[in-house]
Design an enzyme around this catalytic site. Structure first.
Site, PDB file in Angstrom:
ATOM      1  N   GLY A  61       0.769  -1.368  -0.043  1.00 36.24           N
ATOM      2  CA  GLY A  61       0.044  -0.064   0.073  1.00 36.24           C
ATOM      3  C   GLY A  61       0.814   1.063  -0.183  1.00 36.24           C
ATOM      4  O   GLY A  61       1.974   1.219  -0.471  1.00 36.24           O
ATOM      5  N   SER A  62       0.108   2.508   0.410  1.00 34.41           N
ATOM      6  CA  SER A  62       0.577   3.756   0.157  1.00 34.41           C
ATOM      7  C   SER A  62       1.830   4.305   0.847  1.00 34.41           C
ATOM      8  O   SER A  62       2.085   4.031   2.038  1.00 34.41           O
ATOM      9  CB  SER A  62      -0.663   4.523   0.683  1.00 34.41           C
ATOM     10  OG  SER A  62      -0.285   5.812   0.741  1.00 34.41           O
ATOM     11  N   THR A  63       2.519   5.024   0.189  1.00 39.07           N
ATOM     12  CA  THR A  63       3.910   5.640   0.628  1.00 39.07           C
ATOM     13  C   THR A  63       3.511   6.771   1.739  1.00 39.07           C
ATOM     14  O   THR A  63       4.488   7.280   2.362  1.00 39.07           O
ATOM     15  CB  THR A  63       4.382   6.410  -0.515  1.00 39.07           C
ATOM     16  OG1 THR A  63       3.460   7.301  -1.388  1.00 39.07           O
ATOM     17  CG2 THR A  63       5.108   5.414  -1.575  1.00 39.07           C
ATOM     18  N   VAL A  64       2.018   7.151   1.762  1.00 37.60           N
ATOM     19  CA  VAL A  64       1.960   8.050   2.876  1.00 37.60           C
ATOM     20  C   VAL A  64       2.158   7.650   4.204  1.00 37.60           C
ATOM     21  O   VAL A  64       1.923   8.402   5.093  1.00 37.60           O
ATOM     22  CB  VAL A  64       0.477   8.873   2.724  1.00 37.60           C
ATOM     23  CG1 VAL A  64       0.127   9.958   3.462  1.00 37.60           C
ATOM     24  CG2 VAL A  64       0.253   8.986   1.188  1.00 37.60           C
TER      25      VAL A  64
END
Lengths: 137, 375
Positions: A61-64
């Protein structure tokens, strides 16, 4: 039993293992306030990863998500250490900035060697993991 | 990964910031199979908007007591540093955002506050960089022939502080070779094309267009590709600096449409994702002059560098009722959230506005966007 592995984030920790066979994202799969896993499709849904040695295959999933581990560490809900089969950048950098020991690529598959409840010592300075089978639960 | 004795020493540095940054670079090098660290010419850091990094990100930045070793530029923040009130930004946010900027200045970064650092300073062909901001990465690799992986904000900052990056991926020439030939049959809008292709592409495209693309079109194409896909480099036959360096791949894709239209009723027209160049700002002025006041709010975003360069044009635009903001954009600023539907000419903004700002977005070419404002 002492198992060698690759050090990604340095540090030493000992704790009770919690093992999941699913890829994990710290952004969305866990309640940051409590450390309880909330991902519906997780095999450890409803269990806590807080203060545990968290064993799972790799991230997804997300790099955030990078700062989430730091937030959990500050709230006291982060795992004590992380063991991945093979880690990836988001989990790795997240663990480093939060100061959570992280190892991967152990000589043996950690998903088969470590069971939830085992006492696990992670020495991510010298690059080894010790598993004590005496289950606490 | 092989480390020199000096690099080994940095891992044990008395300065915890240096040791951590080195630990990050070594970990990434290990994960990606890098053979060593190489010096970089510049770094570009993302994750500047307080909206995106929050309290933890701010504290992490503040905790680093170190100075960058190379030229370091930074991405847009959550607000125009001077005109934030006009954007509807509240005091608390402004205070936190200002703290982020101060932490960056303390680290020695330049407050360029733009996603187009290449308009502020242009890296040379073959320069190794550690850039975050996916649209700038793809522009630097594809249009300038500089070499950078798609870094995260944190890994770019770690590279800035150490002055090096692990050598893997796009730092190695052969990894930059195209893997799929994309024949674009019609004169498609590059932004729309990028959005559609990014979703299905796997690998590095080399494009064959029926005409030469303009600079801002290459910028838009790359930004869109990177927003829906993992693209960090593309080539264009006859145009980009490395297209002749490799064989044309056998795998072929033909594209004759790129439909991204999804109607809503726009209450804001927003241009400048990525930030507008001086040339693009001139074009906006040419379009809006002598058309009266816009019926819908028009916000355009650029860097403070271009803003200063184009001060007279900016003043004329403001007199036409167009708001020109610096240091921020519609994607990273919470200011966009008070609108219902934002019309954009950017595939990247179209992708991220609903996800990050929770607003509807619709697409039009630059001209369609501006025409809509005056209808």
């Amino acid at each position: 039993m002492r198992i060698k592995g690759r050090v990604i984030s340095k540090g030493v920790a000992e704790g009770v293992a919690i093992v999941s066979r699913k890829k994990f994202s710290f952004l969305g799969d866990v309640d940051v306030e409590t450390g309880i896993v909330i991902a519906e499709d997780s095999d450890i849904l409803g269990e806590s990863i807080a203060d545990k040695v968290f064993v799972f295959p790799t991230g997804r999933g997300s790099t955030v998500g990078t700062y989430v581990l730091l937030r959990m560490k500050k709230k006291g809900t982060a795992p004590k250490a992380i063991i991945n089969v093979e880690t990836e950048p988001i989990i790795a950098v997240g663990a480093i900035i939060a100061g959570i020991p992280l190892m991967d690529k152990l000589e043996v598959n950690p998903l088969e060697t470590i069971k939830s409840g085992d006492i696990v010592r992670v020495n991510a300075l010298e690059g080894w993991v010790e598993v004590h089978g005496d289950r606490k639960d | 990964m092989d480390l020199s004795r000096e690099e080994e020493k940095l891992l044990e540095s008395d300065n915890p910031a240096v040791a951590k940054c080195m630990e990050i670079l070594v970990a990434l090098g290990e994960i990606f199979g890098a053979d060593r660290l190489i010096p970089i010419v510049s770094a570009h850091i993302s994750g500047i908007s307080y909206e995106n990094i929050g309290e933890e990100g701010l504290e992490w930045l503040k905790s680093l007591k170190a100075k960058v070793k190379v030229k370091t530029t930074v991405n847009p923040a959550g607000m125009d540093s001077e005109r934030w009130r006009e954007m509807g930004i509240d005091e608390d946010f402004a205070r936190k955002q200002t703290e982020v900027l101060k932490a960056l200045v303390d680290l020695g970064a330049e407050l360029t506050l733009t996603c187009t650092p290449y308009y502020v300073y242009k890296p040379n062909f073959g320069d190794h960089l550690a850039w975050a901001e996916s649209s700038a990465v793809v522009y630097a690799n594809s249009v300038l022939g500089a070499m950078t992986n798609r870094e995260s904000g944190i890994s770019a900052l770690a590279s800035a502080i150490i002055g090096k990056t692990p050598r893997y991926g796009l730092h190695v020439k052969e990894n930059r070779a195209p893997t799929v030939l994309v024949k674009v049959k019609e004169d498609l809008n590059p932004s729309a094309l990028g959005v559609v292709l990014g979703r299905e592409l796997d690998g590095i495209p080399i494009f064959e267009f029926g005409r030469k693309l303009r600079d801002h079109e290459l910028k838009q194409l790359g930004a869109s590709l990177a927003s829906t896909g993992n693209v960090a480099i593309f080539h264009v036959i006859g145009q980009t600096p490395e297209w002749r360096d490799f064989e044309i791949p056998k795998e072929k894709l033909e594209v004759d449409e790129a439909d991204v239209r999804d109607e809503c009723d726009p209450d804001l027209i927003a241009l400048g994702c990525p930030h507008l160049s001086s040339e693009e700002i001139m074009e906006v002025l040419r379009f809006v002059e002598r058309r009266g006041r816009p019926k819908i709010s028009v916000w355009i975003f650029t860097s403070r560098h271009v803003y200063e360069e184009m001060k007279e044009v900016v003043e004329k635009l403001e007199r036409c009722g167009i708001k020109v903001f610096r240091d921020t954009c519609m994607v990273v600023s919470p200011a966009t959230e008070k609108f219902e539907c934002v019309m954009v000419d950017s595939g990247k903004a179209l992708t991220y506005l609903p996800k990050l700002r929770g607003v509807k977005a619709m697409f039009g070419t630059t001209e369609e966007c501006l025409r809509r404002a005056f209808e």
